[in-house]
Write an enzyme that holds these catalytic residues in place. Structure first.
Site, mmCIF file in Angstrom:
data_model
loop_
_atom_site.group_PDB
_atom_site.id
_atom_site.type_symbol
_atom_site.label_atom_id
_atom_site.label_comp_id
_atom_site.label_asym_id
_atom_site.label_seq_id
_atom_site.Cartn_x
_atom_site.Cartn_y
_atom_site.Cartn_z
ATOM 1 C CD GLU A 71 -20.588 -27.411 15.611
ATOM 2 O OE1 GLU A 71 -21.830 -27.465 15.495
ATOM 3 O OE2 GLU A 71 -20.034 -27.268 16.720
ATOM 4 C CG MET A 78 -38.931 -32.250 -5.929
ATOM 5 S SD MET A 78 -39.431 -31.777 -7.592
ATOM 6 C CE MET A 78 -37.986 -30.938 -8.204
ATOM 7 C CE LYS A 121 -8.284 -28.656 25.914
ATOM 8 N NZ LYS A 121 -9.384 -28.256 26.815
ATOM 9 C CG PHE A 165 -18.100 -33.554 28.333
ATOM 10 C CD1 PHE A 165 -19.495 -33.660 28.301
ATOM 11 C CD2 PHE A 165 -17.527 -32.350 27.989
ATOM 12 C CE1 PHE A 165 -20.282 -32.582 27.938
ATOM 13 C CE2 PHE A 165 -18.316 -31.258 27.630
ATOM 14 C CZ PHE A 165 -19.700 -31.377 27.597
ATOM 15 C CD GLN A 166 -18.633 -31.056 24.018
ATOM 16 O OE1 GLN A 166 -17.528 -30.544 23.893
ATOM 17 N NE2 GLN A 166 -19.760 -30.389 23.787
#
Lengths: 588, 182
Positions: free
Chosen positions: A52, A485, A164, A114-115
Site C-alpha cells: 500500500e 548520505m 463495510k 479483525f483488521q
C-alpha cells in the site's frame, strides 16, 4: 422516487464525476464491495500495487506529474497503516491525494475486530482532513468535499474511511455542487496595495534575488510561464528549492541553480548578500535556511504563499502576500509594466554590479568534481543521463540520499511537473512507485527513477507492478554499496565510524531484473556508460540499471550544520586549493 | 565552540513568552476536539487549560477556549494553523492582560468542617461570587467564579479549613462592551 445506490456505487459515481481515470490500490476484506463494483466502471482503471505504501507514492507521482489529485484505495487495518508513510510524504510536500480506506462494519468499530485500526485517528496528523463515514447519506457530500479539500488552497492528502456496511447500504447520489462553498480555506487575500509595495521594493533593490519553490509548480504550468516572464522582465537572478526545480529553465543564464544545504555557491551567497529576497511559493525549510539567526541578514524579505500559516512561521518577513502564485505574479507583472515601460533596460544597469558579483561566485564552479577514467563518478553518471535524455520530454523521480542531491544538481529541468522527489519527509523508497504513477499518467514518455541501491530495496516489489502493466520505467541505480548520505555524514561528523551504513549482501540487480521479468543492465566502467544508457533508453520494458559508482564520493557543496549560507564547504578541488584538511572538517 | 554533530541547526534565542487565550468556534462534530488538541500536541504548543461546550444548537457550533503560552511567533502560528482546520469557523486571540476581555474560571469546592469553620470559609470566598450548592451540618459545597490565580490562592489558603475536593473548569472569555468579535 429517485434511484438508490449502494455505498460502493456512490464511491465510483463520485470518482467518475471528479474525472478520475486511475486509482492505485490493493484489495482486502473491508473494501471488497468497492472492488466488486470496479468492473461496472470501465473509465476508471485500477493499478494493483504490491504494497500500500507503493500505492500512495504512485498516486503522488501521478498527481505531481499531472496536477490532478492521485487516488488511493486500500483496505482497513494494515492496508491503512501501510499507506501512512505516503500520506505523510504527500502532506509535507503538498501533493493532492484522496485516499479511500475500508473499515470494519460500524457495529464492530471499537471492538478490536479483525483488521480494525483507528484509521482516522492515525491519519489525522498526516492529512489535511479525514472523515469516518458513519451514515450512508453523508457519503456523496464527503466524497466531493474530499476532492475539494485535497485540491484547493495548499494541496494535500485527505482520507475517507468507509465501513463495510456503509459500502453495502443504499442512498441517493448527489453530483458535486458547481459553486463550491470553500469554508474560507481558499485564500486569495492580497490587494493591489501589497503588489504596489512589492513593485516599490523591486524598484529600490540593487541586489535582488527570486527564491522560488514547489508552490509555483502546484499553482499550475501557467505559473511557470508567468514566472519566466517576470524574471525576464526584471532581470533579477533566480534560485529554486528542490521542489521548485523545473518552474524556471535549469540551463538559463539567470538561474543560479538550487539553493540550500547542497545548493550552489552562487545561489547561497546570493541569498546571504541580497538586499531583496522574493520568496514565491517556498516555505523557508531548514534545509534551505541553515542557521536562522544569520539567514540573509541584509535583505528585505517578501513572501508570496497561498498558505497564511507559512508566513512568519520560520523567518519574519517584511511583506507577506497571501494568494495563488499565478494571480500574484500576474498582478505584479501587470503593475511593473504599467509603472515602468523601460524596465528591462533600466534594471539591467541598476543591478549590473550584483550580476558581476554573482559571476565571481560562479567561477568557483561549486558543482565540479574530479572525474575519473577508471571508475564511474555518480555526478558524471547523472550528467551523462541528462545529456542523453535532454532531447526528449523526460520525467525524473528519485529516492532519497546522495543520488537525489546529485540528480537535483546535475539534471537540468526545463519544464514544471517533470521532477518528482520526496523533499519534506525524505522517504527512501519513494522513487520507484512514483515513477510507476508518472508512467501510468504519461505512457509514451521516458520516466527515469534516479535511485540508490539502499533506497530501491525499500519498495523493490513494485517492479512487479511495472511489469504487470507494461510500464517501461527505468530504474537508474547509482550503486555505491553504501547508504551514501549516511556514510557521508559519518565521515564528516562521526570520525568515519561507518556504523551500519554499508549495504551487505546486496542482490545481483541484473539477475533480480530478470527474475521480475524485466531487463537488467550493468555499467561498471566509464567507457561503457553512454552505450549502456542508450541501451536503457531504447528498451521498451522496465529496466533496472545497476550503475557501479565510486563508493567514497561525497556530495558537495554543502552548508555544514548550524552555519549560514556564506560558509559553504566546497568540493575536493577547492578543499585542496585552500588546504582545508583535518581542520576544515571540524567546521562541519 | 562545541562541534555540532547534528544535521539540524541549533535552536536560536527564544522571544518573550506571553499567556494568551485562544477562542475557537468549531462545528460540533466527531473528533473535532482531538483535531484541535492534536494540533497543539503535534506541534509542541502548550495547553494550560481548556473549556469546550456547544454554544449554538441550531448551527451545531461549539466554542473552545484554550489558555496557552508562547512567543508572539508561536501564538501567531497557533492561530493560523487552527484556521486551516476544516471544521474551524473562526479563531479569536486575546492577551491575558487585555483589559477589554473578561476571563473567568469556575470551581466547585467541597469542605468537611464544623459550622464555625464554614462561616470563615464563606467569608474568605466572599469576593468570588460564592454560591452554596449543598450544605449539611458538617460539610459544604461552594461554587466560586474568579481568575485562575485567585482560585489558586483560595484553594491554597482554605486547605487547613477542611477543603477535601476541588473541581475546576478551564477559563472562558468574553469581550467587554457592545462589540462582537468577528
Amino acid at each position: 422516487m429517485p434511484k438508490l445506490f449502494s455505498g460502493a456505487e456512490i464511491v465510483f459515481k463520485c470518482l467518475e464525476d471528479q474525472k478520475v481515470k486511475h486509482i492505485f490500490g490493493y484489495p482486502g476484506g473491508a473494501v471488497l464491495p468497492i472492488y466488486d463494483e470496479l468492473k461496472n466502471h470501465p473509465t476508471i482503471k485500477h493499478i494493483l500495487v504490491r504494497h500500500e505504501q507503493g500505492a500512495g507514492h504512485a498516486a503522488e507521482g501521478y498527481a505531481r506529474s499531472t496536477g490532478k489529485p492521485g487516488v488511493v484505495l486500500v483496505t482497513s487495518g494494515p492496508g491503512a497503516t501501510n499507506v501512512v508513510t505516503a500520506l505523510t510524504d504527500a502532506y509535507m510536500d503538498s501533493v493532492p491525494l484522496v485516499c479511500i480506506s475500508g473499515q470494519v462494519p460500524t457495529h464492530l468499530i471499537g471492538t478490536d475486530a479483525f483488521q480494525e485500526c483507528d484509521t482516522t485517528g492515525i491519519t489525522r496528523p498526516c492529512t489535511k482532513h479525514n472523515w469516518l463515514v458513519k451514515d450512508i447519506n453523508d457519503l456523496p457530500r464527503i466524497m466531493h468535499e474530499a476532492f475539494e479539500v485535497a485540491t484547493t488552497g495548499r494541496p494535500g492528502p485527505v482520507l475517507v474511511d468507509i465501513p463495510k456496511d456503509i459500502q453495502f447500504a443504499k442512498a441517493k447520489y448527489f453530483k458535486p455542487k458547481k459553486e463550491k462553498k470553500l469554508n474560507g480555506k481558499v485564500l486569495n487575500k492580497f490587494n493591489q496595495k501589497e503588489i504596489d509595495e512589492l513593485v516599490d521594493l523591486m524598484k529600490k533593490a540593487s541586489k535582488p534575488v527570486f527564491y522560488t519553490g514547489g508552490g509555483v509548480i502546484n499553482s499550475g504550468p501557467k505559473a511557470s510561464e508567468l514566472l519566466r516572464e517576470l524574471v525576464a522582465l526584471t532581470r533579477f537572478p533566480i534560485t529554486s528549492t528542490l521542489q521548485g526545480l523545473g518552474a524556471y529553465p535549469g540551463d538559463d543564464n539567470q538561474f543560479l541553480g538550487m539553493l540550500g544545504m547542497h545548493g550552489t555557491y552562487e545561489a547561497n551567497n546570493a541569498m546571504h548578500d541580497c538586499d531583496l529576497l522574493i520568496n514565491i511559493g517556498a516555505r523557508f525549510d531548514d534545509r534551505i535556511t541553515g542557521k536562522i539567526d544569520e539567514f540573509s541578514p541584509k535583505s528585505k524579505k517578501v513572501h508570496i504563499d497561498i498558505d497564511p500559516s507559512s508566513i512568519n512561521k520560520i523567518v519574519k518577513v517584511d511583506l507577506a502576500i497571501v494568494g495563488d502564485v499565478i494571480d500574484v505574479i500576474k498582478s505584479t507583472t501587470k503593475t511593473l509594466k504599467k509603472k515602468n515601460l523601460n524596465l528591462e533596460k533600466s534594471n539591467k544597469q541598476k543591478i549590473s554590479k550584483w550580476w558581476q558579483q554573482i559571476q565571481k561566485w560562479r567561477t568557483k564552479q561549486s558543482l565540479n568534481f574530479i572525474n575519473s577514467d577508471k571508475i564511474i563518478k555518480p555526478q558524471h553518471a547523472v550528467q551523462r543521463l541528462y545529456e542523453l535524455t535532454k532531447n526528449q520530454d523526460t520525467y525524473i523521480t528519485t529516492e532519497v540520499g546522495q543520488h537525489q542531491m546529485w540528480a537535483a544538481q546535475h539534471y537540468k529541468f526545463n519544464k514544471p511537473n517533470r521532477w518528482m522527489t520526496s523533499g519534506g519527509l525524505g522517504t527512501m523508497g519513494y522513487g520507484l512507485p512514483a515513477a510507476i504513477g508518472v508512467q501510468v499518467a504519461h505512457p509514451k514518455k521516458l520516466v527515469v527513477d534516479i535511485a540508490g541501491e539502499a533506497s530501491i530495496l525499500m519498495t523493490m516489489q513494485e517492479i512487479s507492478t511495472a511489469v504487470q502493466y507494461n510500464l517501461p520505467v527505468k530504474i537508474f541505480i547509482l550503486n555505491n554499496q553504501y547508504m551514501g548520505m549516511v556514510r557521508q555524514w559519518q565521515e564528516l561528523l562521526h570520525e568515519k565510524n561507518y556504523s551500519e551504513s554499508y549495504s551487505e549482501a546486496l542482490p545481483d540487480f541484473v539477475k533480480l531484473a530478470e527474475a521480475y521479468g524485466c531487463v537488467g543492465i550493468r555499467a561498471e566502467h566509464p567507457d561503457e556508460l553512454d552505450e549502456k544508457i542508450e541501451e536503457m533508453i531504447n528498451t521498451d520494458k522496465p529496466v533496472i540499471f545497476d550503475c557501479h559508482v565510486d563508493q567514497a564520493e561525497n556530495c558537495y557543496p554543502m552548508i555544514p550544520s548550524g552555519k549560514p549560507h556564506n560558509q559553504m564547504l566546497l568540493g575536493p578541488k577547492d578543499q585542496e586549493a585552500n588546504k582545508i584538511t583535518g581542520k576544515g572538517k571540524s567546521l562541519v | 565552540m562545541v562541534k555540532s554533530k547534528s544535521a539540524y541547526s541549533t535552536s536560536s534565542k527564544l522571544g518573550k513568552i506571553d499567556t494568551h487565550i485562544i477562542v475557537v468556534w468549531v462545528d460540533n462534530e466527531a473528533s473535532v476536539l482531538s483535531r484541535v488538541v492534536g494540533l497543539f500536541s503535534g506541534r509542541g504548543y502548550n495547553i494550560e487549560s481548556l473549556a469546550v461546550a456547544e454554544v449554538d444548537q441550531k448551527n451545531n457550533l461549539s466554542r473552545i477556549t484554550i489558555v496557552t503560552t508562547g512567543t508572539p511567533q508561536v501564538i501567531e502560528q497557533i492561530v493560523l494553523q487552527l484556521k486551516k482546520l476544516v471544521p474551524v469557523h473562526k479563531v479569536g486571540n486575546f492577551k491575558r492582560d487585555d483589559k477589554n476581555v473578561i476571563f473567568k474560571e469556575m470551581a466547585l469546592l467541597k469542605f468537611v468542617a464544623n459550622p464555625s469553620k464554614i462561616k470563615k470559609i464563606l467569608n474568605a470566598c466572599k469576593k468570588y461570587n460564592p454560591v452554596i450548592l449543598d450544605q449539611t451540618n458538617k460539610s459544604i459545597v461552594i461554587q466560586i467564579t474568579a481568575l485562575r490565580r485567585e482560585i489558586d490562592k483560595v484553594t491554597k489558603n482554605l486547605k487547613p479549613f477542611g477543603l477535601v475536593s476541588a473541581s475546576r473548569t478551564g477559563a472562558v472569555a468574553m469581550t467587554r462592551g457592545a462589540e462582537i468579535f468577528n
